[in-house]
Design a protein around this motif. Structure first.
Motif, PDB file in Angstrom:
ATOM      1  N   TYR A  98       0.816  -1.216   0.000  1.00  0.00           N
ATOM      2  CA  TYR A  98       0.000   0.000   0.000  1.00  0.00           C
ATOM      3  C   TYR A  98       0.849   1.266   0.000  1.00  0.00           C
ATOM      4  CZ  TYR A  98       0.990   0.593   4.987  1.00  0.00           C
ATOM      5  OH  TYR A  98       1.613   0.782   6.190  1.00  0.00           O
ATOM      6  N   SER A  99       2.005   1.228   0.675  1.00  0.00           N
ATOM      7  CA  SER A  99       2.847   2.427   0.727  1.00  0.00           C
ATOM      8  C   SER A  99       3.386   2.774  -0.660  1.00  0.00           C
ATOM      9  CB  SER A  99       4.005   2.213   1.710  1.00  0.00           C
ATOM     10  OG  SER A  99       4.788   3.384   1.813  1.00  0.00           O
ATOM     11  N   GLU A 100       3.857   1.750  -1.374  1.00  0.00           N
ATOM     12  CA  GLU A 100       4.308   1.930  -2.759  1.00  0.00           C
ATOM     13  C   GLU A 100       3.170   2.428  -3.638  1.00  0.00           C
ATOM     14  OE1 GLU A 100       5.266  -1.044  -6.542  1.00  0.00           O
ATOM     15  OE2 GLU A 100       5.467  -1.806  -4.495  1.00  0.00           O
ATOM     16  N   ASP A 101       1.991   1.866  -3.447  1.00  0.00           N
ATOM     17  CA  ASP A 101       0.850   2.246  -4.265  1.00  0.00           C
ATOM     18  C   ASP A 101       0.421   3.690  -4.010  1.00  0.00           C
ATOM     19  OD1 ASP A 101       0.760  -0.205  -5.501  1.00  0.00           O
ATOM     20  OD2 ASP A 101      -0.770  -1.038  -4.169  1.00  0.00           O
ATOM     21  N   VAL A 102       0.463   4.109  -2.768  1.00  0.00           N
ATOM     22  CA  VAL A 102       0.092   5.504  -2.462  1.00  0.00           C
ATOM     23  C   VAL A 102       1.072   6.468  -3.111  1.00  0.00           C
ATOM     24  CG1 VAL A 102      -0.151   7.205  -0.613  1.00  0.00           C
ATOM     25  CG2 VAL A 102      -1.148   4.931  -0.348  1.00  0.00           C
ATOM     26  N   LYS A 103       2.336   6.103  -3.169  1.00  0.00           N
ATOM     27  CA  LYS A 103       3.316   6.972  -3.842  1.00  0.00           C
ATOM     28  C   LYS A 103       2.969   7.123  -5.325  1.00  0.00           C
ATOM     29  CE  LYS A 103       7.278   6.243  -0.770  1.00  0.00           C
ATOM     30  NZ  LYS A 103       6.506   5.624   0.322  1.00  0.00           N
ATOM     31  N   LEU A 104       2.494   6.039  -5.959  1.00  0.00           N
ATOM     32  CA  LEU A 104       2.069   6.126  -7.354  1.00  0.00           C
ATOM     33  C   LEU A 104       0.822   6.992  -7.492  1.00  0.00           C
ATOM     34  CD1 LEU A 104       2.612   2.474  -8.601  1.00  0.00           C
ATOM     35  CD2 LEU A 104       3.732   4.527  -9.493  1.00  0.00           C
ATOM     36  N   GLY A 136      -6.328  -5.541  11.595  1.00  0.00           N
ATOM     37  CA  GLY A 136      -7.072  -4.919  10.506  1.00  0.00           C
ATOM     38  C   GLY A 136      -7.235  -3.430  10.706  1.00  0.00           C
ATOM     39  N   VAL A 137      -7.549  -3.029  11.923  1.00  0.00           N
ATOM     40  CA  VAL A 137      -7.659  -1.602  12.237  1.00  0.00           C
ATOM     41  C   VAL A 137      -6.328  -0.912  11.961  1.00  0.00           C
ATOM     42  CG1 VAL A 137      -8.023   0.064  14.103  1.00  0.00           C
ATOM     43  CG2 VAL A 137      -9.496  -1.958  13.932  1.00  0.00           C
ATOM     44  N   ASP A 138      -5.240  -1.542  12.361  1.00  0.00           N
ATOM     45  CA  ASP A 138      -3.911  -0.954  12.147  1.00  0.00           C
ATOM     46  C   ASP A 138      -3.614  -0.779  10.658  1.00  0.00           C
ATOM     47  OD1 ASP A 138      -3.569  -0.959  14.880  1.00  0.00           O
ATOM     48  OD2 ASP A 138      -2.314  -2.765  14.911  1.00  0.00           O
ATOM     49  N   PHE A 139      -3.986  -1.797   9.859  1.00  0.00           N
ATOM     50  CA  PHE A 139      -3.714  -1.691   8.415  1.00  0.00           C
ATOM     51  C   PHE A 139      -4.410  -0.475   7.815  1.00  0.00           C
ATOM     52  CE2 PHE A 139      -5.450  -2.522   4.134  1.00  0.00           C
ATOM     53  CZ  PHE A 139      -4.268  -2.443   3.410  1.00  0.00           C
ATOM     54  N   TYR A 140      -5.692  -0.312   8.108  1.00  0.00           N
ATOM     55  CA  TYR A 140      -6.412   0.817   7.508  1.00  0.00           C
ATOM     56  C   TYR A 140      -5.978   2.151   8.108  1.00  0.00           C
ATOM     57  CZ  TYR A 140      -9.187  -2.617   5.054  1.00  0.00           C
ATOM     58  OH  TYR A 140      -9.570  -3.642   4.220  1.00  0.00           O
ATOM     59  N   ASN A 141      -5.590   2.159   9.373  1.00  0.00           N
ATOM     60  CA  ASN A 141      -5.011   3.382   9.925  1.00  0.00           C
ATOM     61  C   ASN A 141      -3.743   3.770   9.170  1.00  0.00           C
ATOM     62  OD1 ASN A 141      -6.555   4.547  12.042  1.00  0.00           O
ATOM     63  ND2 ASN A 141      -5.983   2.886  13.432  1.00  0.00           N
ATOM     64  N   ASN A 142      -2.909   2.783   8.893  1.00  0.00           N
ATOM     65  CA  ASN A 142      -1.669   3.057   8.166  1.00  0.00           C
ATOM     66  C   ASN A 142      -1.951   3.546   6.752  1.00  0.00           C
ATOM     67  OD1 ASN A 142      -0.156   2.240  10.378  1.00  0.00           O
ATOM     68  ND2 ASN A 142       0.091   0.138   9.650  1.00  0.00           N
ATOM     69  N   LEU A 143      -2.918   2.910   6.068  1.00  0.00           N
ATOM     70  CA  LEU A 143      -3.270   3.334   4.715  1.00  0.00           C
ATOM     71  C   LEU A 143      -3.810   4.756   4.721  1.00  0.00           C
ATOM     72  CD1 LEU A 143      -3.838   2.912   1.707  1.00  0.00           C
ATOM     73  CD2 LEU A 143      -5.969   1.740   2.343  1.00  0.00           C
TER      74      LEU A 143
END
Length: 507
Positions: A98-104, A136-143
């Motif tokens: 997701y981090s790579e994808d957000v950069k795109l 799961g909460v952590d993943f979406y918080n990070n995204l």
């Protein structure tokens, strides 16, 4: 019981059916990008974005404490109808990338990213009693934090077809208990993410799920068998619970969170423009019924508190009734509506429901047609996908919504086209044509007073498109499954970046 699906399946099946049914050589798109208005001619607060859904990009179905969803069950029991089934466990690995994808996404120059949250990643068995999955909460918080740190506004769909398998096995949206479970799930999302998420939609296209999976039984071996009698009942019970679940989610948001978090909440529906098949009064009336049985099925309850009168008359006692309390809860239960627009149809009267087939609603006594009584199509034929494209239809539905529903805010939450069988998927001129043409008509709608506030291209990346797998390549960004899922911007991505920023270079 319900097996969620993607509206692209619906459009592809219709296109295939009509192409083979009629011997006709329609006008082809010229392949030249139309003149498009500048980004700067849109209002300053207008959102330009892209979209995906959790099911179609995340993968990692058994990682991070996630429970199984209905689509995981379909994957496990697929008999060969789903393309690329071997890729479904990993998808495009957005969960880990997701981090790579957000950069795109940042390089695209977009204002907003529409994505969905996987219910089974937050509540693995679908219920609050079963416990909240903190991973799961952590993943979406990070995204969400990653998006915001890159100046991209999150635009979140609460349910995009993939609800927990445990709930499905207990009746899914045919079980009235689903209203409580959806309300609990929504509450968890608002509590954990609402301080940063200011745009929420409860459901993506519940009416398509109802028609496709219940009236016609696709991906649903347990569906009511009403193809012979055409006297369907389950489909209306299902939609009734979708609508009541929406209202319950909105109620808790408005009562507990909205004043503090200062966000907005709506619902997303698929919408089409309908033009009379002929000038006959019965065909003109048929287009009205088509709107009632698709658009009105969702919007009349959430805007006015009840179903369209034509549905009450034609469906009769098979259509559930809202209580007076439910009507009050429903009326005005959206701050905006999201619309997914792809194409238009002619509407034709068919008074004998026993003659209605394909993917039409039997009770509407109307059918959709690609051609009118003079053999004409709406718009043009896209020569890459052989699908019928009518950008003006988007303008028409926007004006219709303005005139019918008090000019409430509208976000175009999906608009785009697949790549079909083009040999060089990175050279997607047809997608540039498609998006540019539709953006032009959005601007025209704004110019005549329609309250459009955003436009999202479907999709950001090449996503899993259900039975079509990854073969249709809907994304602005190509995913190379032969090279470690490498992301590569297509020509359309460079064009979108140029439209939004004035620069085509991804650096």
């Amino acid at each position: 019981m319900e097996m969620p699906q993607c509206p692209k399946i619906y459009r592809n099946l219709l296109a295939i059916f009509f192409i083979f049914l009629f011997s006709y050589n329609p006008v082809e798109s010229k392949g030249k990008t139309p003149h498009v208005v500048s980004r700067h001619t849109f209002p300053q607060d207008f959102l330009f974005g892209v979209g995906t859904s959790a099911l179609q990009v995340e993968g990692s179905a058994r990682e991070g404490g996630r429970g199984l969803s209905v689509w995981d069950d379909i994957f496990m029991h697929d008999t060969g109808s789903i393309k690329d089934i071997e890729k479904c466990d990993k998808m495009i690995d957005h969960y880990n990338r997701y981090s790579e994808d957000v950069k795109l996404l940042k390089k695209l120059g977009i204002d907003s990213y529409r994505f969905s949250i996987a219910w089974s990643r937050i509540l693995p068995d679908g219920t609050l009693e079963g416990g909240v999955n903190q991973q799961g909460v952590d993943f979406y918080n990070n995204l969400i934090n990653e998006l915001i740190s890159n100046d991209i506004t999150p635009f979140v769909t609460i349910l995009h077809f993939d609800y927990p398998l445990n709930l499905f096995r207990n009746g899914g949206f045919l079980n009235p208990d689903i209203v409580k479970h959806f309300k609990d799930y929504s509450d968890v999302l608002f509590q954990n993410f609402g301080d940063r998420v200011k745009y929420w939609t409860t459901f993506n296209e519940p009416e398509i799920t109802a028609i496709f999976n219940y009236m016609h039984g696709f991906d649903n071996p347990m569906a009511e068998k009403c193809e012979i009698t055409k006297e369907c009942r389950e489909v209306y019970n299902l939609m009734h619970n979708f609508i009541l679940s929406h209202a319950a989610s909105v109620q808790i948001y408005r009562e507990k969170y909205q004043a503090i978090q200062k966000g907005e909440i709506g619902i997303v529906m698929s919408i089409e423009d309908y033009i009379p098949f002929s000038r006959k009064p019965e065909d003109v009336a048929a287009t009205v019924r088509l709107r009632d049985f698709y658009t009105g099925w969702v919007l009349e309850p959430v805007m006015k508190g009840d179903y369209p009168q034509s549905m009450k008359s034609l469906v009769g006692d098979r259509l559930p009734k809202f209580t007076e309390e439910e009507k009050k809860l429903l009326k005005g239960s959206i701050d905006f509506y999201g619309i997914n627009y792809y194409r238009s149809f002619y509407g034709k009267d068919q008074p004998n429901k026993l003659l209605i087939s394909n993917l039409d609603n039997y009770d509407s006594l109307a059918v959709k047609d690609i051609f009118n009584d003079e053999g004409m199509i709406l718009g043009v034929t896209d020569n890459a996908t052989m699908s019928f494209v009518n950008p003006q239809g988007l303008y028409n539905v926007l004006v219709y919504l303005k005139e019918t529903y008090n000019n409430l805010k509208i976000y175009i939450t999906e608009n785009g086209i697949g790549s079909g069988t083009i040999s060089k998927p990175l050279k997607d001129n047809h997608r540039v044509d498609y998006i540019a043409s539709h953006i032009n008509y959005v601007k025209q709608a704004i110019d005549v007073g329609v309250n459009v506030k955003g436009f999202f291209v479907w999709s950001a990346f090449d996503t899993f498109e259900f039975h079509q797998g990854f073969s249709d390549k809907w994304g602005l960004i190509y995913v190379d499954f032969n090279n470690n899922l490498k992301r590569v911007p297509k020509q359309s991505a460079r064009w979108y970046r140029w439209f939004l920023t004035g620069d085509k270079n991804f650096v």
